[in-house]
Enzyme design. Structure first.
Site, PDB file in Angstrom:
ATOM      1  N   VAL A  16       0.849  -1.184   0.000  1.00  0.00           N
ATOM      2  CA  VAL A  16       0.000   0.000   0.000  1.00  0.00           C
ATOM      3  C   VAL A  16       0.884   1.233   0.000  1.00  0.00           C
ATOM      4  O   VAL A  16       1.952   1.252   0.614  1.00  0.00           O
ATOM      5  CB  VAL A  16      -0.949   0.014   1.235  1.00  0.00           C
ATOM      6  CG1 VAL A  16      -0.193   0.277   2.513  1.00  0.00           C
ATOM      7  CG2 VAL A  16      -2.059   1.029   1.062  1.00  0.00           C
ATOM      8  N   SER A  17       0.461   2.232  -0.759  1.00  0.00           N
ATOM      9  CA  SER A  17       1.095   3.552  -0.687  1.00  0.00           C
ATOM     10  C   SER A  17       0.110   4.474   0.007  1.00  0.00           C
ATOM     11  O   SER A  17      -1.067   4.161   0.138  1.00  0.00           O
ATOM     12  CB  SER A  17       1.425   4.086  -2.093  1.00  0.00           C
ATOM     13  OG  SER A  17       0.234   4.274  -2.836  1.00  0.00           O
ATOM     14  N   THR A  18       0.585   5.620   0.439  1.00  0.00           N
ATOM     15  CA  THR A  18      -0.280   6.562   1.146  1.00  0.00           C
ATOM     16  C   THR A  18      -1.459   6.965   0.276  1.00  0.00           C
ATOM     17  O   THR A  18      -2.592   7.070   0.720  1.00  0.00           O
ATOM     18  CB  THR A  18       0.529   7.814   1.551  1.00  0.00           C
ATOM     19  OG1 THR A  18       1.658   7.398   2.301  1.00  0.00           O
ATOM     20  CG2 THR A  18      -0.315   8.750   2.393  1.00  0.00           C
ATOM     21  N   ASP A  20      -2.841   5.229  -2.216  1.00  0.00           N
ATOM     22  CA  ASP A  20      -3.777   4.120  -2.356  1.00  0.00           C
ATOM     23  C   ASP A  20      -4.673   4.012  -1.126  1.00  0.00           C
ATOM     24  O   ASP A  20      -5.880   3.801  -1.232  1.00  0.00           O
ATOM     25  CB  ASP A  20      -3.014   2.797  -2.537  1.00  0.00           C
ATOM     26  CG  ASP A  20      -2.297   2.748  -3.873  1.00  0.00           C
ATOM     27  OD1 ASP A  20      -2.798   3.343  -4.828  1.00  0.00           O
ATOM     28  OD2 ASP A  20      -1.237   2.115  -3.940  1.00  0.00           O
TER      29      ASP A  20
END
Length: 457
Positions: A16-18, A20
Site C-alpha cells: 500500500v502507498s499513502t 492508495d
C-alpha cells in the site's frame, strides 16, 4: 483443478502507498487477512508475509519485493499471492521481467480480485492484458490532470499560496495594494543597479511587510513571470517543456521592465567572477547576528591583498589570518589528542557506560510491554484499528532505534581494556604536558617561528 492440488508454499505480498490507502482503503491488514483466508481455503502453506508499506509500484526497487524475489530464487516459495495485480506492479516492462523470473524459477502468481493464476496460459494472457489496461488508465489520468491544470491556469485559477504582491479570491490572483508596492520597488532598485544582497538588506532594515527577507526570495521574485501577468506551466517538472501562458492575471510589473530585469540578471551572471579564493566561504558565521559571512578583499599597490569575511547584515568584518591562527591551533590539539588516545579507548571516557546500558535495556523492556499492551487493547476492541496500526508502527520504530543504540553500547563495553593506563591518559593536565612533546606540536612551533624570523629579516 489438479494444478490447485499441488503443494504450494506461498509468499503473500500486500502493498500500500499513502495515496492508495486514502483513495481506495486497501490497508495492509485487510489485504493480508483476505489473502490468508484464501490460503486456508485452498490449502496453501504460507512461508512469509512481505508487507510493503508506503512504497509505490512504479519500479521494482522495493525492499520487501526484492526480498520475496530472492526467496523465490532460493526455492523457498513456489507461488506469489497478491490482493490485486497493481499491488505487484503497474509497469508493463516490469511485468514482463516478473513473468520471465516466474517462468525461470517455476513459480506461479495468483491475484485474488482478478482471479489471475499463471499456472495456466489463459491466466498469463489475462494478467498481461490487465496490466496494460491499468497502465493505460494511469497515463490517461495523468494527461487529464495536466490538461485540467493548464485549463485552470488559463482561466486564472491557481492552487497553493499566492505570491507576494497578490491575494487569492475565489482561486484568482488579485493585486494587493500594499505588497505590490514593495514588488515594484524591488524591480526598480534592481534596474537602477542595486544588487540582490543590497535590496535584501534594505528591506530588512525597513522591516518591509514585517517579514524576514532573504536573497533567495528576492532572486525568485525577480524571475517570476507572474508579476508580468504571465504563468510558466510545468516549470518544475523534469523532462517537460515549460509552457508560457500570457495574461492570466493582473500584472504588477510592466512587461517591458520585466524583460529588462531578466536581461540584467543574465548580464550580471556572466560578468560575475571571483578574483580571489575564499577558503572559508559559506563556512563562517557572524558572531553578532548568526548570518553566513561573505568574502571581501582589499588591494593596495604597496601592500599584499588582504582577505576578509564580511557580514552583509551588520557589517562585521574579520581578517582571514585571524581565523587561521586559532583554527590551526585547534587542529593541532585535536591531532595530538587522537595520536595519544587510540580509537579503541574512546568508549572508556564515558564513565556511565554501564548505567547507560542498563537504562536502554529498561527502555527496551518498557517498549515491549507497551507493544503487548496496545495489542491486547486492540484484541479486546478497546481501540480502533487505525489507531492501533499507527501506535504499533511508532512503537516498533522506537524499539528498533533502542536496539541499535543498545548494540553500540554493548560493543563499546567489549572494547574496554587497560583501564589503569586510560585513567592516566584521561587526566587533562597530563595530556596537556604530553601534547607539547608531540612531533606535530613542535613542528607547528618551528613553522611559526620560521615565518616570524623571515618577516623580521
Amino acid at each position: 483443478m489438479n494444478g490447485e492440488k499441488k503443494n504450494f508454499v506461498v509468499g503473500i505480498y500486500p502493498r500500500v502507498s499513502t495515496e492508495d490507502q486514502s483513495r481506495f482503503g486497501f490497508s495492509l491488514d485487510e489485504q493480508e487477512e483476505s489473502l490468508k483466508r484464501l490460503c486456508e481455503w485452498k490449502g496453501y502453506k504460507i512461508y512469509k508475509v512481505y508487507r510493503e508499506e508506503g512504497v509505490s509500484a512504479k519500479s521494482m526497487n522495493r525492499p520487501k519485493f526484492q526480498e520475496m524475489i530472492q526467496d523465490m530464487k532460493d526455492g523457498k516459495i513456489n507461488k506469489i499471492l497478491v490482493y490485486k495485480l497493481d499491488r505487484l506492479t503497474r509497469s508493463i516492462q516490469d511485468l514482463e521481467t516478473i513473468c520471465k523470473l516466474l517462468e525461470e524459477y517455476k513459480c506461479d502468481l495468483e491475484s485474488e480480485c482478478e482471479e489471475i493464476n499463471t499456472s495456466t496460459p489463459t491466466g498469463v494472457f489475462f494478467m498481461r492484458m490487465t496490466t496494460i489496461l491499468a497502465q493505460l488508465e494511469i497515463e490517461r489520468t495523468s494527461e487529464r490532470t495536466k490538461f485540467g491544470l493548464m485549463g485552470a491556469a488559463k482561466k486564472g485559477h491557481f492552487s497553493g499560496k499566492a505570491p507576494i504582491g497578490y491575494r487569492k479570491i475565489n482561486k484568482e490572483l488579485v493585486i494587493d495594494e500594499v505588497e505590490s508596492e514593495v514588488v515594484k520597488d524591488i524591480s526598480k532598485s534592481y534596474l537602477s543597479g542595486s544588487s540582490v544582497c543590497t535590496i535584501t538588506k534594505q528591506l530588512n532594515e525597513k522591516n518591509a511587510l514585517n517579514r524576514n527577507w532573504r536573497t533567495t526570495t528576492i532572486d525568485r521574485m525577480l524571475s517570476n513571470y507572474i508579476y508580468a501577468g504571465n504563468y510558466q506551466h510545468r516549470k518544475r517538472i523534469q523532462n517537460e517543456e515549460t509552457i508560457l501562458l500570457e495574461d492570466v492575471c493582473p500584472a504588477i510589473i510592466d512587461k517591458h521592465d520585466f524583460e529588462l530585469v531578466q536581461k540584467q540578471k543574465e548580464k550580471n551572471l556572466k560578468n560575475y567572477t571571483r578574483k580571489h579564493t575564499y577558503v572559508y566561504m559559506q563556512k563562517i558565521v557572524c558572531s553578532k547576528c548568526n548570518k553566513i559571512m561573505g568574502g571581501s578583499s582589499t588591494t593596495s599597490k604597496n601592500k599584499p591583498t588582504q582577505i576578509y569575511y564580511k557580514c552583509n547584515c551588520c557589517n562585521t568584518r574579520i581578517n582571514e589570518k585571524k581565523i587561521e591562527q586559532p583554527l590551526m591551533l585547534f587542529l593541532n590539539d585535536m591531532l595530538d589528542y587522537y595520536l595519544l588516545i587510540d580509537n579503541n579507548y574512546k568508549s572508556f571516557f564515558n564513565e556511565d557506560l554501564t548505567i547507560e546500558i542498563k537504562r536502554y535495556e529498561k527502555i527496551l523492556k518498557d517498549l515491549n510491554t507497551k507493544l503487548q499492551r496496545i495489542k491486547n487493547a486492540y484484541l479486546n476492541s478497546n481501540i480502533e484499528q487505525d489507531d492501533f496500526i499507527d501506535e504499533e508502527k511508532s512503537i516498533k520504530m522506537q524499539i528498533e532505534e533502542t536496539k541499535i543504540k543498545l548494540n553500540n553500547l554493548n560493543n563499546a563495553d567489549e572494547n574496554l581494556n587497560h583501564k589503569d593506563d586510560l585513567r592516566l591518559y584521561n587526566n587533562l593536565f597530563q595530556l596537556e604536558k604530553m601534547k607539547y612533546k608531540s612531533y606535530y606540536a613542535r613542528r607547528m612551533d618551528y613553522g611559526i617561528n620560521y615565518l616570524k624570523n623571515k618577516k623580521l629579516n
